[in-house]
Motif scaffolding. Structure first.
Motif, PDB file in Angstrom:
ATOM      1  N   ALA A   1       0.834  -1.206   0.000  1.00 18.19           N
ATOM      2  CA  ALA A   1       0.000   0.000   0.000  1.00 18.19           C
ATOM      3  C   ALA A   1       0.865   1.251   0.000  1.00 18.19           C
ATOM      4  O   ALA A   1       0.532   2.251  -0.649  1.00 18.19           O
ATOM      5  CB  ALA A   1      -0.926  -0.005   1.213  1.00 18.19           C
ATOM      6  N   ALA A   2       1.985   1.209   0.719  1.00 19.95           N
ATOM      7  CA  ALA A   2       2.890   2.360   0.760  1.00 19.95           C
ATOM      8  C   ALA A   2       3.405   2.682  -0.644  1.00 19.95           C
ATOM      9  O   ALA A   2       3.509   3.849  -1.038  1.00 19.95           O
ATOM     10  CB  ALA A   2       4.050   2.084   1.710  1.00 19.95           C
ATOM     11  N   LYS A   3       3.698   1.644  -1.427  1.00 19.18           N
ATOM     12  CA  LYS A   3       4.142   1.845  -2.814  1.00 19.18           C
ATOM     13  C   LYS A   3       2.998   2.411  -3.657  1.00 19.18           C
ATOM     14  O   LYS A   3       3.178   3.349  -4.432  1.00 19.18           O
ATOM     15  CB  LYS A   3       4.613   0.520  -3.421  1.00 19.18           C
ATOM     16  CG  LYS A   3       5.850  -0.081  -2.774  1.00 19.18           C
ATOM     17  CD  LYS A   3       6.155  -1.431  -3.421  1.00 19.18           C
ATOM     18  CE  LYS A   3       7.268  -2.174  -2.697  1.00 19.18           C
ATOM     19  NZ  LYS A   3       7.447  -3.542  -3.246  1.00 19.18           N
ATOM     20  N   GLU A   4       1.813   1.836  -3.490  1.00 19.25           N
ATOM     21  CA  GLU A   4       0.659   2.203  -4.311  1.00 19.25           C
ATOM     22  C   GLU A   4       0.210   3.644  -4.058  1.00 19.25           C
ATOM     23  O   GLU A   4      -0.111   4.373  -5.004  1.00 19.25           O
ATOM     24  CB  GLU A   4      -0.504   1.240  -4.012  1.00 19.25           C
ATOM     25  CG  GLU A   4      -1.795   1.539  -4.737  1.00 19.25           C
ATOM     26  CD  GLU A   4      -1.766   1.132  -6.202  1.00 19.25           C
ATOM     27  OE1 GLU A   4      -2.641   1.614  -6.938  1.00 19.25           O
ATOM     28  OE2 GLU A   4      -0.871   0.348  -6.608  1.00 19.25           O
ATOM     29  N   TYR A   5       0.201   4.046  -2.781  1.00 19.51           N
ATOM     30  CA  TYR A   5      -0.355   5.355  -2.428  1.00 19.51           C
ATOM     31  C   TYR A   5       0.712   6.396  -2.093  1.00 19.51           C
ATOM     32  O   TYR A   5       0.399   7.483  -1.636  1.00 19.51           O
ATOM     33  CB  TYR A   5      -1.328   5.199  -1.253  1.00 19.51           C
ATOM     34  CG  TYR A   5      -2.496   4.298  -1.590  1.00 19.51           C
ATOM     35  CD1 TYR A   5      -3.513   4.733  -2.428  1.00 19.51           C
ATOM     36  CD2 TYR A   5      -2.568   2.997  -1.083  1.00 19.51           C
ATOM     37  CE1 TYR A   5      -4.577   3.899  -2.754  1.00 19.51           C
ATOM     38  CE2 TYR A   5      -3.627   2.161  -1.402  1.00 19.51           C
ATOM     39  CZ  TYR A   5      -4.631   2.613  -2.237  1.00 19.51           C
ATOM     40  OH  TYR A   5      -5.674   1.785  -2.561  1.00 19.51           O
ATOM     41  N   LYS A   6       1.980   6.029  -2.323  1.00 19.02           N
ATOM     42  CA  LYS A   6       3.102   6.955  -2.106  1.00 19.02           C
ATOM     43  C   LYS A   6       3.184   7.414  -0.636  1.00 19.02           C
ATOM     44  O   LYS A   6       3.414   8.581  -0.338  1.00 19.02           O
ATOM     45  CB  LYS A   6       2.991   8.192  -3.025  1.00 19.02           C
ATOM     46  CG  LYS A   6       2.791   7.875  -4.492  1.00 19.02           C
ATOM     47  CD  LYS A   6       4.019   7.232  -5.126  1.00 19.02           C
ATOM     48  CE  LYS A   6       3.914   7.106  -6.633  1.00 19.02           C
ATOM     49  NZ  LYS A   6       2.854   6.226  -7.117  1.00 19.02           N
ATOM     50  N   TRP A   7       2.981   6.471   0.272  1.00 18.41           N
ATOM     51  CA  TRP A   7       3.102   6.749   1.697  1.00 18.41           C
ATOM     52  C   TRP A   7       4.474   6.323   2.189  1.00 18.41           C
ATOM     53  O   TRP A   7       5.037   5.343   1.689  1.00 18.41           O
ATOM     54  CB  TRP A   7       2.054   5.979   2.504  1.00 18.41           C
ATOM     55  CG  TRP A   7       0.638   6.366   2.254  1.00 18.41           C
ATOM     56  CD1 TRP A   7       0.174   7.592   1.862  1.00 18.41           C
ATOM     57  CD2 TRP A   7      -0.515   5.526   2.397  1.00 18.41           C
ATOM     58  NE1 TRP A   7      -1.193   7.566   1.754  1.00 18.41           N
ATOM     59  CE2 TRP A   7      -1.643   6.319   2.080  1.00 18.41           C
ATOM     60  CE3 TRP A   7      -0.705   4.201   2.770  1.00 18.41           C
ATOM     61  CZ2 TRP A   7      -2.945   5.810   2.117  1.00 18.41           C
ATOM     62  CZ3 TRP A   7      -1.992   3.689   2.824  1.00 18.41           C
ATOM     63  CH2 TRP A   7      -3.097   4.492   2.492  1.00 18.41           C
ATOM     64  N   GLU A   8       4.997   7.033   3.167  1.00 17.49           N
ATOM     65  CA  GLU A   8       6.251   6.620   3.810  1.00 17.49           C
ATOM     66  C   GLU A   8       5.916   6.020   5.171  1.00 17.49           C
ATOM     67  O   GLU A   8       5.982   6.682   6.203  1.00 17.49           O
ATOM     68  CB  GLU A   8       7.190   7.824   3.950  1.00 17.49           C
ATOM     69  CG  GLU A   8       7.695   8.356   2.611  1.00 17.49           C
ATOM     70  CD  GLU A   8       8.676   9.498   2.774  1.00 17.49           C
ATOM     71  OE1 GLU A   8       9.197   9.679   3.887  1.00 17.49           O
ATOM     72  OE2 GLU A   8       8.912  10.210   1.781  1.00 17.49           O
ATOM     73  N   LEU A   9       5.522   4.755   5.150  1.00 15.80           N
ATOM     74  CA  LEU A   9       5.135   4.078   6.387  1.00 15.80           C
ATOM     75  C   LEU A   9       6.390   3.555   7.105  1.00 15.80           C
ATOM     76  O   LEU A   9       7.218   2.875   6.503  1.00 15.80           O
ATOM     77  CB  LEU A   9       4.187   2.912   6.101  1.00 15.80           C
ATOM     78  CG  LEU A   9       2.850   3.246   5.426  1.00 15.80           C
ATOM     79  CD1 LEU A   9       1.997   1.980   5.298  1.00 15.80           C
ATOM     80  CD2 LEU A   9       2.091   4.313   6.200  1.00 15.80           C
ATOM     81  N   ASP A  10       6.509   3.880   8.391  1.00 13.67           N
ATOM     82  CA  ASP A  10       7.608   3.394   9.222  1.00 13.67           C
ATOM     83  C   ASP A  10       7.098   2.167   9.972  1.00 13.67           C
ATOM     84  O   ASP A  10       6.433   2.284  11.005  1.00 13.67           O
ATOM     85  CB  ASP A  10       8.044   4.487  10.193  1.00 13.67           C
ATOM     86  CG  ASP A  10       9.270   4.078  11.017  1.00 13.67           C
ATOM     87  OD1 ASP A  10       9.501   2.863  11.177  1.00 13.67           O
ATOM     88  OD2 ASP A  10       9.965   4.982  11.520  1.00 13.67           O
ATOM     89  N   CYS A  11       7.408   0.979   9.431  1.00 13.38           N
ATOM     90  CA  CYS A  11       6.856  -0.255  10.005  1.00 13.38           C
ATOM     91  C   CYS A  11       7.322  -0.483  11.445  1.00 13.38           C
ATOM     92  O   CYS A  11       6.573  -1.011  12.269  1.00 13.38           O
ATOM     93  CB  CYS A  11       7.215  -1.460   9.131  1.00 13.38           C
ATOM     94  SG  CYS A  11       6.295  -1.465   7.570  1.00 13.38           S
ATOM     95  N   GLY A  12       8.547  -0.056  11.757  1.00 12.33           N
ATOM     96  CA  GLY A  12       9.032  -0.194  13.127  1.00 12.33           C
ATOM     97  C   GLY A  12       8.234   0.676  14.090  1.00 12.33           C
ATOM     98  O   GLY A  12       7.851   0.243  15.182  1.00 12.33           O
ATOM     99  N   ALA A  13       7.963   1.910  13.674  1.00 19.29           N
ATOM    100  CA  ALA A  13       7.174   2.820  14.516  1.00 19.29           C
ATOM    101  C   ALA A  13       5.761   2.306  14.694  1.00 19.29           C
ATOM    102  O   ALA A  13       5.160   2.430  15.772  1.00 19.29           O
ATOM    103  CB  ALA A  13       7.160   4.213  13.899  1.00 19.29           C
ATOM    104  N   ILE A  14       5.203   1.694  13.630  1.00 18.49           N
ATOM    105  CA  ILE A  14       3.848   1.127  13.731  1.00 18.49           C
ATOM    106  C   ILE A  14       3.839  -0.005  14.740  1.00 18.49           C
ATOM    107  O   ILE A  14       2.916  -0.115  15.569  1.00 18.49           O
ATOM    108  CB  ILE A  14       3.365   0.654  12.342  1.00 18.49           C
ATOM    109  CG1 ILE A  14       3.141   1.876  11.430  1.00 18.49           C
ATOM    110  CG2 ILE A  14       2.090  -0.173  12.455  1.00 18.49           C
ATOM    111  CD1 ILE A  14       2.983   1.542   9.963  1.00 18.49           C
ATOM    112  N   ALA A  15       4.867  -0.853  14.721  1.00 18.63           N
ATOM    113  CA  ALA A  15       4.955  -1.944  15.697  1.00 18.63           C
ATOM    114  C   ALA A  15       5.003  -1.405  17.118  1.00 18.63           C
ATOM    115  O   ALA A  15       4.380  -1.949  18.033  1.00 18.63           O
ATOM    116  CB  ALA A  15       6.184  -2.808  15.403  1.00 18.63           C
TER     117      ALA A  15
END
Length: 316
Positions: A295-309
């Motif tokens: 989804a990050a690739k598709e919607y051009k988001w910079e998701l920080d997976c570590g921060a989400i965890a």
């Protein structure tokens, strides 16, 4: 308290911050339209419900065109989160974050820092547009998976090993002292211990599950993105299957399955079951993170997976 939108908005300091906690869909749009005439440039509207992320994408752009800032934030924690602090996952107009950050991080759940002090907030900025609601959606999908896995461990203990509610309660309570320590395992032990008129309450609860839609949205989004979400998808279908109670009752009068007989080492089986549950939970999380990555690739988001965890360590 305020008895109208006008009096509410008039009571707020600029930039005004108005948070909606209403049913997703049209009610959110309706409230936004009620608010717009009373707001000034730079004011902030926050949607704290379980909105679809596409709606949050649209609302972020719509309100920006009107000079207003929008935040779509996932909030997780239920009643306990309301009392002790939830996990909060905000996204939308990044320039709004500085205005709500001290409020959100102040009310969120706290987990331990390196010194063991409960100071780390379970809340951080997720990303642009609908990123916050997207992450909350995946969070709920993983939760669907967790609950289904616990149900399957329960049914193996009950129907294969022939264990009583008291025996299963002891197992889940022990599991909650291991790597499986979690809110869901803890409350599973609690409900198995609960008695009504001397009988385990769990056997009196109707075996049909409802759903608010976030698990289904997670599965549909995974299909759109081409990501295999097999575990969470099956968890959603299990809820759908549980909902057709009349059909299941009718089918059971026609078809009977085999009665399983267990002859092995019970303690060894329970430990294997614990490890299988842990491995399956890892699969559920891995598939959820794969959806977020695509989804990050598709919607051009910079998701920080570590921060989400880190945001998911407490409150939710």
């Amino acid at each position: 308290g305020a008895d109208s939108v006008e009096s509410l908005v008039a009571s707020l300091e600029s930039p005004r911050k108005v948070m909606l906690m209403v049913k997703s869909g049209q009610p959110v749009d309706d409230f936004i339209e009620l608010l717009i005439p009373h707001l000034d440039k730079g004011d902030i509207i926050i949607d704290g419900g379980n909105s679809q992320f596409e709606d949050s994408n649209r609302r972020t752009h719509y309100l920006r065109e009107k000079g207003l800032l929008y935040i779509g934030t996932g909030v997780s924690g239920g009643e306990e989160g309301a009392l002790l602090g939830p996990s909060i996952m905000p996204g939308g107009a990044k320039e709004a974050w500085e205005h709500v950050k001290p409020i959100f991080q102040g009310i969120s759940a706290k987990v331990a820092d390196a010194n063991g002090d409960l100071t780390v907030p379970c809340c951080d900025w997720v990303g642009d547009d609908g990123a916050g609601h997207f992450v909350k959606m995946v969070h709920n999908g993983i939760e669907y998976g967790d609950m289904q896995l616990i149900c399957e461990a329960y049914i193996l203990m009950r129907d294969l090993l022939g264990m009583s509610a008291n025996e299963m309660q002891a197992v889940f309570a022990d599991w909650n002292k291991t790597e499986l320590s979690s809110y869901l395992v803890e409350i599973t032990a609690d409900i198995l211990a609960y008695k009504e008129d001397g009988k385990a309450l769990v056997e009196s609860i109707l075996d049909t599950a409802g759903q608010k839609g976030t698990g289904k949205w997670t599965g549909v989004t995974a299909l759109h993105l081409g990501v295999p979400l097999t575990l969470i998808g099956e968890a959603v279908f299990a809820r759908c299957l549980s909902a057709i109670k009349e059909e299941r009752v009718q089918a059971s009068s026609v078809i009977s399955g085999p009665t399983p007989v267990f002859t092995g080492d019970k303690a060894a089986f329970i430990e294997s079951l614990r490890q299988a549950l842990l491995a399956s939970k890892i699969v559920s999380y891995a598939q959820g993170y794969a959806v977020m990555r695509e989804a990050a690739k598709e919607y051009k988001w910079e998701l920080d997976c570590g921060a989400i965890a880190l945001m998911w360590r407490g409150g939710c």
